[in-house]
Design a protein around this motif. Sequence first.
Motif, PDB file in Angstrom:
ATOM      1  N   GLY A  77     -14.283  76.235  15.203  1.00 22.11           N
ATOM      2  CA  GLY A  77     -13.791  77.502  14.681  1.00 22.11           C
ATOM      3  C   GLY A  77     -14.615  78.667  15.196  1.00 22.11           C
ATOM      4  N   GLU A  78     -13.932  79.810  15.327  1.00 24.10           N
ATOM      5  CA  GLU A  78     -14.604  81.051  15.731  1.00 24.10           C
ATOM      6  C   GLU A  78     -15.809  81.372  14.861  1.00 24.10           C
ATOM      7  N   MET A  79     -15.694  80.988  13.587  1.00 15.74           N
ATOM      8  CA  MET A  79     -16.744  81.320  12.625  1.00 15.74           C
ATOM      9  C   MET A  79     -17.658  80.132  12.328  1.00 15.74           C
ATOM     10  N   ALA A  80     -17.598  79.093  13.158  1.00 16.06           N
ATOM     11  CA  ALA A  80     -18.409  77.901  12.887  1.00 16.06           C
ATOM     12  C   ALA A  80     -19.881  78.138  13.241  1.00 16.06           C
ATOM     13  N   GLY A  81     -20.150  79.231  13.922  1.00 14.18           N
ATOM     14  CA  GLY A  81     -21.533  79.539  14.264  1.00 14.18           C
ATOM     15  C   GLY A  81     -22.053  78.739  15.437  1.00 14.18           C
ATOM     16  N   VAL A  82     -21.133  78.329  16.310  1.00 14.20           N
ATOM     17  CA  VAL A  82     -21.512  77.527  17.468  1.00 14.20           C
ATOM     18  C   VAL A  82     -21.091  78.273  18.731  1.00 14.20           C
ATOM     19  N   VAL A  83     -21.976  78.306  19.700  1.00 16.05           N
ATOM     20  CA  VAL A  83     -21.668  78.951  20.974  1.00 16.05           C
ATOM     21  C   VAL A  83     -21.202  77.881  21.957  1.00 16.05           C
ATOM     22  N   GLU A  84     -20.022  78.099  22.544  1.00 17.84           N
ATOM     23  CA  GLU A  84     -19.425  77.067  23.393  1.00 17.84           C
ATOM     24  C   GLU A  84     -20.348  76.663  24.541  1.00 17.84           C
ATOM     25  N   ASP A  85     -20.919  77.629  25.234  1.00 16.89           N
ATOM     26  CA  ASP A  85     -21.788  77.304  26.377  1.00 16.89           C
ATOM     27  C   ASP A  85     -23.005  76.501  25.939  1.00 16.89           C
ATOM     28  N   SER A  86     -23.586  76.887  24.792  1.00 17.71           N
ATOM     29  CA  SER A  86     -24.748  76.165  24.268  1.00 17.71           C
ATOM     30  C   SER A  86     -24.348  74.748  23.895  1.00 17.71           C
ATOM     31  N   MET A  87     -23.136  74.616  23.362  1.00 18.25           N
ATOM     32  CA  MET A  87     -22.628  73.308  22.957  1.00 18.25           C
ATOM     33  C   MET A  87     -22.493  72.400  24.178  1.00 18.25           C
ATOM     34  N   ARG A  88     -21.946  72.933  25.245  1.00 19.90           N
ATOM     35  CA  ARG A  88     -21.770  72.133  26.474  1.00 19.90           C
ATOM     36  C   ARG A  88     -23.127  71.716  27.035  1.00 19.90           C
ATOM     37  N   PHE A  89     -24.051  72.653  27.044  1.00 21.92           N
ATOM     38  CA  PHE A  89     -25.382  72.363  27.566  1.00 21.92           C
ATOM     39  C   PHE A  89     -26.066  71.297  26.704  1.00 21.92           C
ATOM     40  N   ALA A  90     -26.000  71.494  25.390  1.00 24.69           N
ATOM     41  CA  ALA A  90     -26.646  70.557  24.464  1.00 24.69           C
ATOM     42  C   ALA A  90     -26.042  69.162  24.585  1.00 24.69           C
TER      43      ALA A  90
END
Length: 115
Positions: free
Chosen positions: A34-47
């Motif tokens: 979700g937009e408001m889940a507090g997760v950054v897509e790029d950071s998520m991919r990197f992690a």
Amino acid sequence: MHEVSICESIIDILKQQAAARGKARVTLVRLKIGEMAGVVEDSMRFAFEVVSKDTLAEGAELVIDLVPLMARCKACGADFPIEGYAFSCAVCGSPEIEVVSGRELMIDEIELEEP
Ligand SMILES: [Zn+2]
């Protein structure tokens, strides 16, 4: 970076799922964020890349579906996207709204491969 701990949880779930179904590798993971889940897509991919290294999910394709922040008005029943943190109904202006999507962070689909 809390994306790392989220990815660690995801890897744990993938391990459980693979074990339960007798599979050895994960080839694809689809996440709903979700937009408001507090997760950054790029950071998520990197992690995910870092955390999945040397696990059954190494090299798996990570698909991320971003879910817009949507609300429903309790007064008039309208569904509308929330923009600019305006937490009132876009149609009638009522502050009595509930968020119906945009806070999710879940695994939507997993593809596993035979040993
Ligand atoms: Zn309304």
